[in-house]
Design a protein around this motif. Sequence first.
Motif, short mmCIF file in Angstrom:
data_model
loop_
_atom_site.label_atom_id
_atom_site.label_comp_id
_atom_site.label_asym_id
_atom_site.label_seq_id
_atom_site.Cartn_x
_atom_site.Cartn_y
_atom_site.Cartn_z
N GLU A 80 0.83 -1.21 0.00
CA GLU A 80 0.00 0.00 0.00
C GLU A 80 0.86 1.26 0.00
O GLU A 80 0.45 2.29 -0.53
N LYS A 85 5.82 4.03 -7.87
CA LYS A 85 4.43 3.86 -8.31
C LYS A 85 4.25 2.52 -9.00
O LYS A 85 5.05 2.13 -9.84
N ASP A 89 -3.58 -0.42 -10.86
CA ASP A 89 -4.36 -0.59 -9.63
C ASP A 89 -5.28 -1.80 -9.73
O ASP A 89 -6.15 -2.00 -8.90
#
Length: 169
Positions: A80, A85, A89
């Motif tokens: 999390e 990055k 998702d």
Amino acid sequence: MEGKYILTAAVPQNLDICLDIILQGKAFQREQGFIQWTDDYPNRSTIEEDIEKGIAYVVKAENRIAGYMCIDFSGEPAYENIEGKWHSDLPYGVIHRMAFDKAFRGIGLADITFSLIEKFCLKKGVSYIRIDTDFPNKRMQHILKKNGFKNCGIITLRGSGRLAFDKLF
């Protein structure tokens, strides 16, 4: 080549051989000059829990267990928070504790296993994998990059930073 290898759920009767493979993995890390897995992790209890949760898997070569890993679709809380990055998702499978019997080293079994894992994930409707490894584990970093995984940044797992990788397929 992949045809003679299968990915299947580990069962309690596999516990001792899976633990032996993990212990071989720990020794192999030390031979390469680093410690990613400590003396007390992963251990017998870790593998027992993986089997109980249904997230323990083995790769069999000609009906012999050649590798062990955890494949979990419930997420990884440590992922999390990432310095960097993730590339997606989407729901993902996470691979932990991947190790191979030393008798099968040098034959490309990791590549075969990643291919089998991807097919397994697709059968579950998942086309995205996340994985992490330690900074000095150059061998695993090479295998991940060779298999199309992209570096995403750094996560913290069990108190230490790890390189995070992912792959959409």
